[in-house]
Design a protein around this motif. Structure first.
Motif, short mmCIF file in Angstrom:
data_model
loop_
_atom_site.label_atom_id
_atom_site.label_comp_id
_atom_site.label_asym_id
_atom_site.label_seq_id
_atom_site.Cartn_x
_atom_site.Cartn_y
_atom_site.Cartn_z
N MET A 118 0.85 -1.20 0.00
CA MET A 118 0.00 0.00 0.00
C MET A 118 0.88 1.25 0.00
O MET A 118 1.83 1.31 0.76
N THR A 119 0.58 2.21 -0.89
CA THR A 119 1.40 3.44 -0.89
C THR A 119 1.00 4.32 0.29
O THR A 119 -0.18 4.51 0.55
N GLN A 120 2.01 4.83 0.93
CA GLN A 120 1.76 5.72 2.07
C GLN A 120 1.44 7.12 1.57
O GLN A 120 2.12 7.62 0.69
N PRO A 121 0.41 7.78 2.11
CA PRO A 121 0.18 9.18 1.73
C PRO A 121 1.35 10.04 2.20
O PRO A 121 1.98 9.73 3.21
N ASP A 122 1.65 11.09 1.43
CA ASP A 122 2.74 11.99 1.84
C ASP A 122 2.18 12.92 2.91
O ASP A 122 1.59 13.96 2.62
N LEU A 123 2.38 12.52 4.17
CA LEU A 123 1.71 13.23 5.27
C LEU A 123 2.21 14.65 5.44
O LEU A 123 1.44 15.54 5.76
N ASN A 142 -3.20 17.90 11.16
CA ASN A 142 -3.50 16.56 10.62
C ASN A 142 -4.95 16.46 10.11
O ASN A 142 -5.68 15.54 10.44
N GLY A 143 -5.37 17.49 9.36
CA GLY A 143 -6.67 17.40 8.70
C GLY A 143 -7.78 18.30 9.23
O GLY A 143 -8.89 18.29 8.69
N TYR A 144 -7.51 19.07 10.27
CA TYR A 144 -8.57 19.90 10.87
C TYR A 144 -8.62 21.28 10.20
O TYR A 144 -7.63 22.00 10.18
N ASN A 159 -10.71 14.47 4.54
CA ASN A 159 -9.27 14.58 4.82
C ASN A 159 -8.62 13.18 4.82
O ASN A 159 -9.26 12.18 5.15
N ALA A 160 -7.33 13.16 4.44
CA ALA A 160 -6.65 11.87 4.21
C ALA A 160 -6.53 11.04 5.48
O ALA A 160 -6.38 9.82 5.40
N ALA A 161 -6.59 11.66 6.65
CA ALA A 161 -6.42 10.91 7.90
C ALA A 161 -7.75 10.41 8.47
O ALA A 161 -7.76 9.74 9.50
#
Ligand code: SIN
Length: 204
Positions: A1-6, A109-111, A137-139
């Motif tokens: 699985m590719t990790q999202p670029d956080l 982190n997405g807020y 959001n990605a998280a």
């Protein structure tokens, strides 16, 4: 699985929040907190008051890669999910606009900042801001049973400490405010039961 670029997702979240200009020119803004912002005010504020917002319910549906988990093993923290007729209790802080740089970083982190009506416990209302991590959001992790959420919280930990501390601090802060949240309290109870039951090894 590719990790999202956080790190680029975090940077994009901060950039969107910095473009939010609804309260530009205001010398003071009310911020509504419903999660760690209730019990951990690591920023200067002028005043703080118990408050609530309408139309939202608190859920442990947001993943935490940066505070209470890691990119490979995210923890779970709260966000708000729209629900007609719901009331979410929390804490409102009167802050100056300079504080947003710190908050945008803390909530990166997405807020996203959203304008909302805030009702104080005496019934008076004011327009202010809340940070919400929506399902785009990605998280975002989404719904799970309260038992499964407790199990994920029990095994997660990140740079800000064990995920269980987040849950337990939030539950006790709500009790101190004299407010009940069945979702938070049910997960807290599952966690307590998980801690009482020794882990069993399924292999013979
Ligand atoms: C909040 O507390 O208002 C946002 C979510 C969190 O930081 O836990």
């Amino acid at each position: 699985m590719t990790q999202p670029d956080l790190s680029s997702i975090d940077a994009a979240t901060i950039a969107i929040n910095q473009r939010m200009n609804k309260f530009d020119g205001h010398e003071q803004v009310w911020l509504f907190g419903y999660g760690s912002l209730i019990y951990k005010a690591d920023f200067p504020y002028i005043e703080r008051r118990a408050a609530s917002i309408e139309g939202w319910t608190r859920r442990f549906w947001q993943g935490s890669h940066d505070h209470r988990g890691t990119p490979l093993a995210p923890g779970r923290v709260v966000t708000l999910v729209p629900q007609a007729g719901a009331v979410c209790d929390g804490m409102a802080y009167l802050i100056t606009p300079e504080v947003f740089a710190h908050l945008d970083h803390r909530e990166k982190n997405g807020y996203l900042r959203l304008a909302t009506d805030i009702t104080f416990d005496d019934g008076s209302k004011v327009e202010g801001l809340v940070y919400i991590a929506n399902e785009e959001n990605a998280a975002f992790l989404g719904a799970a049973s309260e038992f499964d959420i407790a199990r994920q919280i029990a095994r997660s930990s990140g740079p800000s400490g064990p995920n269980s501390d987040y849950l337990l601090h939030l539950a006790s802060a709500l009790r101190e405010l004299g407010k009940a949240d069945p979702h938070v309290f049910a997960i807290e109870q599952h966690l307590a039961q998980l801690r009482e039951t020794p882990a069993t090894d399924p292999t013979p």
